[in-house]
Design an enzyme around this catalytic site. Structure first.
Site, PDB file in Angstrom:
ATOM      1  N   GLY A  19    -124.380 -61.325  63.611  1.00 39.50           N
ATOM      2  CA  GLY A  19    -123.728 -60.076  63.989  1.00 39.50           C
ATOM      3  C   GLY A  19    -124.504 -58.847  63.548  1.00 39.50           C
ATOM      4  O   GLY A  19    -125.740 -58.804  63.602  1.00 39.50           O
ATOM      5  N   VAL A  20    -123.771 -57.867  63.084  1.00 41.41           N
ATOM      6  CA  VAL A  20    -124.395 -56.599  62.710  1.00 41.41           C
ATOM      7  C   VAL A  20    -125.329 -56.779  61.510  1.00 41.41           C
ATOM      8  O   VAL A  20    -126.367 -56.105  61.397  1.00 41.41           O
ATOM      9  CB  VAL A  20    -123.307 -55.521  62.467  1.00 41.41           C
ATOM     10  CG1 VAL A  20    -122.525 -55.732  61.209  1.00 41.41           C
ATOM     11  CG2 VAL A  20    -123.922 -54.138  62.515  1.00 41.41           C
ATOM     12  N   ASP A  21    -124.989 -57.703  60.639  1.00 40.07           N
ATOM     13  CA  ASP A  21    -125.823 -58.014  59.467  1.00 40.07           C
ATOM     14  C   ASP A  21    -127.227 -58.460  59.917  1.00 40.07           C
ATOM     15  O   ASP A  21    -128.257 -57.942  59.445  1.00 40.07           O
ATOM     16  CB  ASP A  21    -125.110 -59.128  58.684  1.00 40.07           C
ATOM     17  CG  ASP A  21    -125.652 -59.338  57.278  1.00 40.07           C
ATOM     18  OD1 ASP A  21    -126.567 -58.611  56.870  1.00 40.07           O
ATOM     19  OD2 ASP A  21    -125.148 -60.249  56.599  1.00 40.07           O
ATOM     20  N   GLY A  78    -115.698 -58.625  63.706  1.00 43.08           N
ATOM     21  CA  GLY A  78    -116.409 -59.622  64.506  1.00 43.08           C
ATOM     22  C   GLY A  78    -115.950 -61.010  64.098  1.00 43.08           C
ATOM     23  O   GLY A  78    -114.771 -61.337  64.201  1.00 43.08           O
ATOM     24  N   VAL A  79    -116.859 -61.811  63.579  1.00 47.25           N
ATOM     25  CA  VAL A  79    -116.499 -63.190  63.195  1.00 47.25           C
ATOM     26  C   VAL A  79    -115.447 -63.229  62.087  1.00 47.25           C
ATOM     27  O   VAL A  79    -114.737 -64.224  61.961  1.00 47.25           O
ATOM     28  CB  VAL A  79    -117.713 -64.052  62.780  1.00 47.25           C
ATOM     29  CG1 VAL A  79    -118.611 -64.308  63.964  1.00 47.25           C
ATOM     30  CG2 VAL A  79    -118.480 -63.439  61.652  1.00 47.25           C
ATOM     31  N   TYR A  80    -115.297 -62.163  61.342  1.00 51.39           N
ATOM     32  CA  TYR A  80    -114.275 -62.146  60.286  1.00 51.39           C
ATOM     33  C   TYR A  80    -112.862 -61.902  60.830  1.00 51.39           C
ATOM     34  O   TYR A  80    -111.891 -61.978  60.083  1.00 51.39           O
ATOM     35  CB  TYR A  80    -114.626 -61.150  59.183  1.00 51.39           C
ATOM     36  CG  TYR A  80    -115.613 -61.681  58.145  1.00 51.39           C
ATOM     37  CD1 TYR A  80    -116.266 -62.900  58.314  1.00 51.39           C
ATOM     38  CD2 TYR A  80    -115.890 -60.958  56.985  1.00 51.39           C
ATOM     39  CE1 TYR A  80    -117.171 -63.388  57.360  1.00 51.39           C
ATOM     40  CE2 TYR A  80    -116.781 -61.439  56.020  1.00 51.39           C
ATOM     41  CZ  TYR A  80    -117.423 -62.649  56.219  1.00 51.39           C
ATOM     42  OH  TYR A  80    -118.302 -63.119  55.264  1.00 51.39           O
ATOM     43  N   SER A 100    -115.568 -56.287  59.420  1.00 50.05           N
ATOM     44  CA  SER A 100    -114.644 -57.436  59.556  1.00 50.05           C
ATOM     45  C   SER A 100    -114.122 -57.670  60.977  1.00 50.05           C
ATOM     46  O   SER A 100    -113.325 -58.584  61.180  1.00 50.05           O
ATOM     47  CB  SER A 100    -113.445 -57.337  58.598  1.00 50.05           C
ATOM     48  OG  SER A 100    -113.842 -57.631  57.276  1.00 50.05           O
ATOM     49  N   ASN A 102    -121.959 -60.414  54.017  1.00 50.60           N
ATOM     50  CA  ASN A 102    -121.086 -61.457  53.475  1.00 50.60           C
ATOM     51  C   ASN A 102    -121.385 -61.555  51.979  1.00 50.60           C
ATOM     52  O   ASN A 102    -122.353 -60.948  51.499  1.00 50.60           O
ATOM     53  CB  ASN A 102    -121.297 -62.775  54.219  1.00 50.60           C
ATOM     54  CG  ASN A 102    -122.713 -63.278  54.072  1.00 50.60           C
ATOM     55  OD1 ASN A 102    -123.164 -63.582  52.968  1.00 50.60           O
ATOM     56  ND2 ASN A 102    -123.441 -63.335  55.169  1.00 50.60           N
ATOM     57  N   ILE A 107    -125.799 -49.674  65.593  1.00 50.43           N
ATOM     58  CA  ILE A 107    -125.855 -48.940  64.328  1.00 50.43           C
ATOM     59  C   ILE A 107    -127.277 -48.886  63.758  1.00 50.43           C
ATOM     60  O   ILE A 107    -127.594 -47.998  62.976  1.00 50.43           O
ATOM     61  CB  ILE A 107    -124.879 -49.526  63.290  1.00 50.43           C
ATOM     62  CG1 ILE A 107    -124.636 -48.533  62.150  1.00 50.43           C
ATOM     63  CG2 ILE A 107    -125.356 -50.884  62.770  1.00 50.43           C
ATOM     64  CD1 ILE A 107    -123.492 -48.888  61.241  1.00 50.43           C
TER      65      ILE A 107
HETATM   66  P1  ADP Z   1    -117.865 -59.305  60.307  1.00 54.40           P
HETATM   67  O1  ADP Z   1    -118.407 -60.600  59.770  1.00 54.40           O
HETATM   68  O2  ADP Z   1    -117.610 -58.283  59.218  1.00 54.40           O
HETATM   69  O3  ADP Z   1    -116.713 -59.492  61.235  1.00 54.40           O
HETATM   70  P2  ADP Z   1    -119.717 -58.935  62.560  1.00 54.40           P
HETATM   71  O4  ADP Z   1    -121.137 -58.572  62.483  1.00 54.40           O
HETATM   72  O5  ADP Z   1    -119.349 -60.288  63.084  1.00 54.40           O
HETATM   73  O6  ADP Z   1    -119.105 -58.673  61.092  1.00 54.40           O
HETATM   74  O7  ADP Z   1    -118.951 -57.859  63.465  1.00 54.40           O
HETATM   75  C1  ADP Z   1    -118.562 -56.583  63.040  1.00 54.40           C
HETATM   76  C2  ADP Z   1    -118.574 -55.654  64.242  1.00 54.40           C
HETATM   77  O8  ADP Z   1    -119.909 -55.192  64.458  1.00 54.40           O
HETATM   78  C3  ADP Z   1    -118.139 -56.304  65.543  1.00 54.40           C
HETATM   79  O9  ADP Z   1    -117.291 -55.390  66.239  1.00 54.40           O
HETATM   80  C4  ADP Z   1    -119.459 -56.498  66.299  1.00 54.40           C
HETATM   81  O10 ADP Z   1    -119.273 -56.459  67.711  1.00 54.40           O
HETATM   82  C5  ADP Z   1    -120.217 -55.289  65.835  1.00 54.40           C
HETATM   83  N1  ADP Z   1    -121.688 -55.305  65.962  1.00 54.40           N
HETATM   84  C6  ADP Z   1    -122.537 -56.356  66.100  1.00 54.40           C
HETATM   85  N2  ADP Z   1    -123.813 -55.919  66.166  1.00 54.40           N
HETATM   86  C7  ADP Z   1    -123.765 -54.557  66.036  1.00 54.40           C
HETATM   87  C8  ADP Z   1    -124.739 -53.513  66.036  1.00 54.40           C
HETATM   88  N3  ADP Z   1    -126.052 -53.769  66.150  1.00 54.40           N
HETATM   89  N4  ADP Z   1    -124.313 -52.221  65.902  1.00 54.40           N
HETATM   90  C9  ADP Z   1    -123.004 -51.930  65.756  1.00 54.40           C
HETATM   91  N5  ADP Z   1    -122.036 -52.865  65.760  1.00 54.40           N
HETATM   92  C10 ADP Z   1    -122.410 -54.157  65.904  1.00 54.40           C
END
Ligand code: ADP
Length: 170
Positions: free
Chosen positions: A31-33, A122-124, A120, A23, A10
């Site tokens: 993760g994505v954050d 991923g780790v959530y 939500s 969060n 993304i």
């Molecule tokens: P949450 O804490 O909301 O679950 P995460 O970051 O753990 O957030 O995961 C949310 C989703 O984003 C997961 O499906 C993860 O695989 C995905 N993700 C992680 N990095 C990226 C990225 N750079 N671009 C798009 N999606 C991503």
């Protein structure tokens, strides 16, 4: 406007607003954050420190906050705290609120396009099928019809789930 699905990162999205699955502290994370903060540079964390929070320093689950986007190819990052699936009493309502509040902020700020990760999922720990159903249904609400929405999803499995749910709504 339509809903699109892209398999990929993304942080590469070209959109007026990129949504961050943040969060409640709004101070970055994994993760994505983490990926969004790394790609945007330190300006993003500085901007996050300026957003209004509760007196306990939180962005409540299901709410969203908007900042500038640092070095990303976007005008804004919209940070939303999705539900922690196993800890939320009403995860479906909270997840729907995350999508809804993110799109409302985008519209209020003149955005025409928005990019989402799978909030939500991923780790959530949100089950993918249910999450996709909520994400797609909220995107299809009348209020958001002028927005071009693209989901950036990590991995083939999750792309399959989203595509299937989207095809059921067409
Ligand atoms: P949450 O804490 O909301 O679950 P995460 O970051 O753990 O957030 O995961 C949310 C989703 O984003 C997961 O499906 C993860 O695989 C995905 N993700 C992680 N990095 C990226 C990225 N750079 N671009 C798009 N999606 C991503």
């Amino acid at each position: 406007m339509g809903i699109h699905i892209v398999q990929g990162d993304i942080t590469r999205a070209l959109a007026d607003a990129i949504v961050n699955a943040a969060n409640p502290t709004m101070l970055g994370g994994g993760g994505v954050d983490g990926a969004i903060h790394r790609a945007a540079g330190p300006e993003l964390l500085a901007a996050c420190k300026q957003v209004p929070l509760t007196e306990r320093g939180r962005c409540p689950f299901g709410e969203a906050r908007i900042t500038a986007a640092g070095k990303l190819n976007a005008r804004y990052v919209i940070h939303t705290a999705g539900p922690i699936y196993s800890q939320s009493e009403a995860p479906a309502l909270v997840l729907a609120s995350s999508y809804r509040n993110s799109m409302r902020l985008a519209l209020e700020n003149g955005c025409k396009s928005i990019a989402f990760p799978a909030i939500s999922c991923g780790v959530y720990g949100y089950p993918l099928n249910e999450a996709a159903e909520i994400a797609v249904s909220v995107c299809l609400e009348d209020e958001f019809k002028s927005l071009e929405k693209t989901f950036y999803l990590f991995g083939e499995d999750i792309v399959q789930v989203w595509r299937q749910v989207l095809s059921q709504h067409r």
